[in-house]
Enzyme design. Structure first.
Site, PDB file in Angstrom:
ATOM      1  N   GLU A   1     -11.300   3.215   7.332  1.00  0.00           N
ATOM      2  CA  GLU A   1     -10.115   3.467   8.120  1.00  0.00           C
ATOM      3  C   GLU A   1      -9.867   4.917   8.264  1.00  0.00           C
ATOM      4  O   GLU A   1      -8.883   5.714   7.686  1.00  0.00           O
ATOM      5  CB  GLU A   1      -8.740   2.813   7.349  1.00  0.00           C
ATOM      6  CG  GLU A   1      -7.534   2.795   8.321  1.00  0.00           C
ATOM      7  CD  GLU A   1      -6.343   2.380   7.599  1.00  0.00           C
ATOM      8  OE1 GLU A   1      -5.653   1.486   7.751  1.00  0.00           O
ATOM      9  OE2 GLU A   1      -5.800   2.954   6.413  1.00  0.00           O
TER      10      GLU A   1
ATOM     11  N   GLU B   1       0.968  -1.141  -0.116  1.00  0.00           N
ATOM     12  CA  GLU B   1      -0.044  -0.080  -0.020  1.00  0.00           C
ATOM     13  C   GLU B   1       0.795   1.312  -0.051  1.00  0.00           C
ATOM     14  O   GLU B   1       1.454   1.525   0.953  1.00  0.00           O
ATOM     15  CB  GLU B   1      -0.962  -0.038   1.351  1.00  0.00           C
ATOM     16  CG  GLU B   1      -1.572   1.147   1.299  1.00  0.00           C
ATOM     17  CD  GLU B   1      -2.178   1.324   2.690  1.00  0.00           C
ATOM     18  OE1 GLU B   1      -3.047   2.390   2.855  1.00  0.00           O
ATOM     19  OE2 GLU B   1      -2.041   0.508   3.565  1.00  0.00           O
TER      20      GLU B   1
ATOM     21  N   ASP C   1      -5.742   2.577  -0.963  1.00  0.00           N
ATOM     22  CA  ASP C   1      -6.331   3.751  -0.012  1.00  0.00           C
ATOM     23  C   ASP C   1      -6.597   5.001  -0.558  1.00  0.00           C
ATOM     24  O   ASP C   1      -5.636   5.777  -0.892  1.00  0.00           O
ATOM     25  CB  ASP C   1      -5.293   3.801   1.309  1.00  0.00           C
ATOM     26  CG  ASP C   1      -5.844   4.502   2.569  1.00  0.00           C
ATOM     27  OD1 ASP C   1      -6.502   5.661   2.166  1.00  0.00           O
ATOM     28  OD2 ASP C   1      -5.852   4.129   3.585  1.00  0.00           O
TER      29      ASP C   1
ATOM     30  N   GLN D   1      -9.550   1.219   0.872  1.00  0.00           N
ATOM     31  CA  GLN D   1      -9.810   1.572   2.208  1.00  0.00           C
ATOM     32  C   GLN D   1     -10.077   3.011   1.959  1.00  0.00           C
ATOM     33  O   GLN D   1      -9.774   3.768   0.861  1.00  0.00           O
ATOM     34  CB  GLN D   1      -8.430   1.441   2.971  1.00  0.00           C
ATOM     35  CG  GLN D   1      -8.297   0.205   3.602  1.00  0.00           C
ATOM     36  CD  GLN D   1      -6.642  -0.001   4.381  1.00  0.00           C
ATOM     37  OE1 GLN D   1      -5.885   0.875   3.814  1.00  0.00           O
ATOM     38  NE2 GLN D   1      -6.724  -0.777   5.348  1.00  0.00           N
TER      39      GLN D   1
END
Length: 249
Positions: A234, A137, A172, A198
């Protein structure tokens, strides 16, 4: 149809960790993730997952003894033995929990040698645990200064170079906004590599509702592109977690 899961490291923090599973289920989530669950007995976590019919979507790796220290070792030269030791422990824990994904953190490093070490470690990890989905990530430098995996082009290059079917991207959207300034363009470039998503709003990493990122449009694009994975909240709730869950509807 988008599948939402709750990151229990960030959400329901007014409760002890083992009580957050029930809260997540009551709030309508069918999946959860925990960044570093290693301080909790694995069987206690399994019991909570089973009791509330929840899927453990993702945990982070390494290290199992993480307590606010270095954010991983995968790209750090001279720590390959430590990476391998901690990776094996993390895989055992992930298997016990039935974790769908294991996110491998690169750690703080830079330069050609760090990149070489990173590729070698990821190749080794993918071969060591061929049945475990592994993810990387990109994380923005503002939130984690010096973090090696900080760029989506680097992530795409890494995944192609390692060339392992069980190594993919954790996308993300908050970090995508911070790194690229354009979440939709970043998603279009990276969707073929992505197995987990996310979300959080920018600039303050709060609920993915009103703010700089157009999340209704982003979720619609995920559906249009046929994304079948989980979307994890998140973020740090502005008030209580329960007060800020309108975004999932």
């Amino acid at each position: 149809m988008t599948k939402f899961c709750a990151n229990l490291t960030w959400l329901f923090t007014e409760l002890p960790l083992l009580e957050r599973f029930a809260a997540a289920k009551e709030a309508g989530f069918d999946g959860v993730e925990v960044q570093f669950p290693y301080d909790v007995n694995a069987q206690d976590v399994v019991n909570q997952l089973s009791r509330h019919d929840l899927k453990m979507v993702s945990i982070n790796c390494p290290p199992p003894n993480y307590a606010g220290g270095e954010p991983g070792w995968a790209a750090v030269p001279d720590l390959q033995d430590r990476f391998q030791r901690d990776f094996n422990r993390a895989v055992r824990y992930a298997k016990t929990l039935g974790a769908e994904h294991l996110h491998i953190m690169s750690g703080q490093a830079q330069g050609h040698h760090a990149k070489k070490v990173y590729i070698e470690n990821l190749r080794w990890a993918a071969a060591q645990a061929p049945k475990q989905s592994l993810t990387i990530e990109p994380i923005n430098h503002g939130d984690m200064p010096g973090y090696f995996m900080n760029d989506f082009d680097l992530a795409a290059e890494t995944i192609k170079t390692v060339d392992a079917p069980n190594l993919r991207l954790q996308f993300d959207a908050y970090h995508a906004a911070k790194i690229t300034g354009d979440v939709m363009a970043a998603w279009d470039r990276m969707r073929e590599h992505t197995v987990h998503v996310q979300v959080a709003q920018t600039p303050d990493r709060t609920e993915p509702d009103k703010g700089e990122i157009d999340y209704p449009a982003f979720f619609a694009q995920l559906d249009a592109d046929g994304y079948k994975g989980w979307v994890s909240g998140e973020y740090g709730p502005s008030k209580t977690t329960q007060d800020g869950l309108a975004w999932i509807s």
